[in-house]
Design an enzyme around this catalytic site. Sequence first.
Site, mmCIF file in Angstrom:
data_model
loop_
_atom_site.group_PDB
_atom_site.id
_atom_site.type_symbol
_atom_site.label_atom_id
_atom_site.label_comp_id
_atom_site.label_asym_id
_atom_site.label_seq_id
_atom_site.Cartn_x
_atom_site.Cartn_y
_atom_site.Cartn_z
ATOM 1 N N ASN A 16 0.236 -3.036 -9.622
ATOM 2 C CA ASN A 16 -0.656 -2.668 -8.527
ATOM 3 C C ASN A 16 -1.939 -2.065 -9.118
ATOM 4 O O ASN A 16 -1.897 -1.023 -9.780
ATOM 5 C CB ASN A 16 0.077 -1.662 -7.630
ATOM 6 C CG ASN A 16 -0.740 -1.292 -6.416
ATOM 7 O OD1 ASN A 16 -1.943 -1.071 -6.540
ATOM 8 N ND2 ASN A 16 -0.120 -1.210 -5.271
ATOM 9 N N HIS A 19 -5.655 1.512 -8.069
ATOM 10 C CA HIS A 19 -6.294 2.756 -8.515
ATOM 11 C C HIS A 19 -7.357 2.551 -9.586
ATOM 12 O O HIS A 19 -8.092 3.480 -9.900
ATOM 13 C CB HIS A 19 -5.232 3.790 -8.875
ATOM 14 C CG HIS A 19 -4.450 4.168 -7.651
ATOM 15 N ND1 HIS A 19 -5.061 4.697 -6.534
ATOM 16 C CD2 HIS A 19 -3.148 4.005 -7.323
ATOM 17 C CE1 HIS A 19 -4.154 4.871 -5.575
ATOM 18 N NE2 HIS A 19 -2.988 4.463 -6.035
ATOM 19 N N HIS A 52 -3.578 -3.577 -2.369
ATOM 20 C CA HIS A 52 -3.436 -3.116 -0.987
ATOM 21 C C HIS A 52 -4.823 -2.939 -0.387
ATOM 22 O O HIS A 52 -5.577 -2.065 -0.821
ATOM 23 C CB HIS A 52 -2.667 -1.780 -1.006
ATOM 24 C CG HIS A 52 -2.340 -1.234 0.353
ATOM 25 N ND1 HIS A 52 -1.611 -0.075 0.511
ATOM 26 C CD2 HIS A 52 -2.632 -1.653 1.606
ATOM 27 C CE1 HIS A 52 -1.467 0.182 1.801
ATOM 28 N NE2 HIS A 52 -2.089 -0.761 2.488
ATOM 29 N N ARG A 54 -6.515 -1.433 2.294
ATOM 30 C CA ARG A 54 -6.234 -0.459 3.355
ATOM 31 C C ARG A 54 -7.301 -0.534 4.428
ATOM 32 O O ARG A 54 -8.437 -0.931 4.181
ATOM 33 C CB ARG A 54 -6.181 0.965 2.781
ATOM 34 C CG ARG A 54 -5.008 1.194 1.848
ATOM 35 C CD ARG A 54 -4.921 2.660 1.458
ATOM 36 N NE ARG A 54 -4.439 3.476 2.550
ATOM 37 C CZ ARG A 54 -3.194 3.948 2.667
ATOM 38 N NH1 ARG A 54 -2.308 3.699 1.735
ATOM 39 N NH2 ARG A 54 -2.846 4.664 3.702
ATOM 40 N N ARG A 58 -10.265 2.382 0.963
ATOM 41 C CA ARG A 58 -10.501 3.483 0.022
ATOM 42 C C ARG A 58 -10.415 3.022 -1.435
ATOM 43 O O ARG A 58 -10.916 3.694 -2.318
ATOM 44 C CB ARG A 58 -9.523 4.637 0.271
ATOM 45 C CG ARG A 58 -8.114 4.348 -0.139
ATOM 46 C CD ARG A 58 -7.205 5.536 0.075
ATOM 47 N NE ARG A 58 -6.996 5.814 1.496
ATOM 48 C CZ ARG A 58 -5.953 6.493 1.965
ATOM 49 N NH1 ARG A 58 -5.063 6.995 1.124
ATOM 50 N NH2 ARG A 58 -5.799 6.704 3.248
ATOM 51 N N GLU A 79 -0.728 -6.397 -0.200
ATOM 52 C CA GLU A 79 -0.108 -5.374 0.651
ATOM 53 C C GLU A 79 -1.011 -5.117 1.843
ATOM 54 O O GLU A 79 -2.224 -4.909 1.671
ATOM 55 C CB GLU A 79 0.091 -4.078 -0.129
ATOM 56 C CG GLU A 79 1.132 -4.198 -1.220
ATOM 57 C CD GLU A 79 1.308 -2.901 -1.983
ATOM 58 O OE1 GLU A 79 2.184 -2.864 -2.845
ATOM 59 O OE2 GLU A 79 0.546 -1.932 -1.730
ATOM 60 N N THR A 110 1.396 5.195 0.628
ATOM 61 C CA THR A 110 2.333 4.702 1.638
ATOM 62 C C THR A 110 3.586 5.567 1.567
ATOM 63 O O THR A 110 4.447 5.368 0.720
ATOM 64 C CB THR A 110 2.657 3.209 1.377
ATOM 65 O OG1 THR A 110 1.418 2.530 1.163
ATOM 66 C CG2 THR A 110 3.363 2.592 2.552
ATOM 67 N N GLU A 160 10.974 -5.157 0.158
ATOM 68 C CA GLU A 160 10.698 -4.264 -0.972
ATOM 69 C C GLU A 160 11.264 -2.901 -0.604
ATOM 70 O O GLU A 160 10.867 -2.311 0.403
ATOM 71 C CB GLU A 160 9.195 -4.186 -1.263
ATOM 72 C CG GLU A 160 8.922 -3.288 -2.463
ATOM 73 C CD GLU A 160 7.521 -3.433 -3.038
ATOM 74 O OE1 GLU A 160 6.956 -4.543 -2.997
ATOM 75 O OE2 GLU A 160 7.005 -2.418 -3.530
ATOM 76 N N HIS A 199 7.391 1.992 -5.806
ATOM 77 C CA HIS A 199 6.770 3.267 -5.406
ATOM 78 C C HIS A 199 7.276 4.407 -6.280
ATOM 79 O O HIS A 199 8.477 4.647 -6.360
ATOM 80 C CB HIS A 199 7.002 3.626 -3.930
ATOM 81 C CG HIS A 199 5.844 4.419 -3.380
ATOM 82 N ND1 HIS A 199 5.694 5.749 -3.599
ATOM 83 C CD2 HIS A 199 4.753 4.042 -2.668
ATOM 84 C CE1 HIS A 199 4.572 6.162 -3.032
ATOM 85 N NE2 HIS A 199 3.973 5.142 -2.467
HETATM 86 N N1 PXP Z 1 4.878 -1.160 -3.464
HETATM 87 C C1 PXP Z 1 4.260 -0.849 -2.302
HETATM 88 C C2 PXP Z 1 4.646 -1.610 -1.071
HETATM 89 C C3 PXP Z 1 3.263 0.139 -2.254
HETATM 90 O O1 PXP Z 1 2.657 0.433 -1.087
HETATM 91 C C4 PXP Z 1 2.896 0.799 -3.444
HETATM 92 C C5 PXP Z 1 1.806 1.809 -3.425
HETATM 93 O O2 PXP Z 1 0.632 1.235 -2.980
HETATM 94 C C6 PXP Z 1 3.552 0.426 -4.638
HETATM 95 C C7 PXP Z 1 4.559 -0.538 -4.606
HETATM 96 C C8 PXP Z 1 3.219 1.051 -5.947
HETATM 97 O O3 PXP Z 1 3.527 2.402 -5.908
HETATM 98 P P1 PXP Z 1 3.030 3.341 -7.098
HETATM 99 O O4 PXP Z 1 1.528 3.280 -7.072
HETATM 100 O O5 PXP Z 1 3.570 4.676 -6.753
HETATM 101 O O6 PXP Z 1 3.592 2.775 -8.374
#
Ligand code: PXP
Length: 248
Positions: A16, A19, A52, A54, A58, A79, A110, A160, A199
């Site tokens: 992901n 960030h 994602h 959003r 952001r 996402e 999330t 997921e 997550h």
């Molecule tokens: N999976 C989903 C569905 C998420 O919403 C997120 C966070 O955006 C992640 C995985 C990744 O989570 P993390 O950034 O905490 O590794």
Amino acid sequence: MTGAAASAPRLRLGVNIDHVATVRNARGGDHPDPVRAAEIVASVGGDGITAHLREDRRHIRDEDIARIQAATSLPLNFEMAATDEMVAIALRHRPHAACIVPERREERTTEGGLDAAGQHNRLAPAIARLSDAGIRVSLFIAPEPRQIEAALRLGAPVVELHTGEYAHATGEARAIELKRIADMAALAARNGIEPHAGHGLTYDNVQAIAAIPQLAELNIGHYLIGEAIFTGLADAVRRMRDLMDAAR
Ligand code: PXP
């Protein structure tokens, strides 16, 4: 940990890259570019890119989606909240997969799973439109039997499982959360749903999750991007990959 799931197939790693965009947006320019992160993930054997979009934009922005798709042939896991706006964007870009997440504007991330059980009538049309367009729909749910049952009723091919509670728990509570995730991965798989998880996963907590044999994919973001500040993204992805492989 080795061999806990010796016969399990290779576990895919989706990275992901949201960030990277968070840091970019802090200065309003175009550096660091999440597209460059996607290219690095591809070059070190990542299996997919997760992003994602959003409602408040952001981190990832609309124009990033097409740029990420153009820059790498890795599958994009988009996402999204189940809103008309996001469904329209997904239909425009046709990512490999769409992971439907709950979204509250004020949350930092999330924070909980989707209430697939309580929102059947709202989710069903969004899932149908995405599926009809050939997009593989995943539902981001808490590891609870009623959510798996709801995903089954909704015809979602993938769930997921939210690992946030597991990641934040310690001691006995963590063991309980781990068992919930393992049980729900098994329940999903028995019902023909492909279970993924994600997550809050880190080098320290990923292996117990990776050892769950039914899991097909982990999606990991914040920790990897944080580690990338110190060791570089390529090293961070390689290390996570090695830990996941060693757990199987
Ligand atoms: N999976 C989903 C569905 C998420 O919403 C997120 C966070 O955006 C992640 C995985 C990744 O989570 P993390 O950034 O905490 O590794």
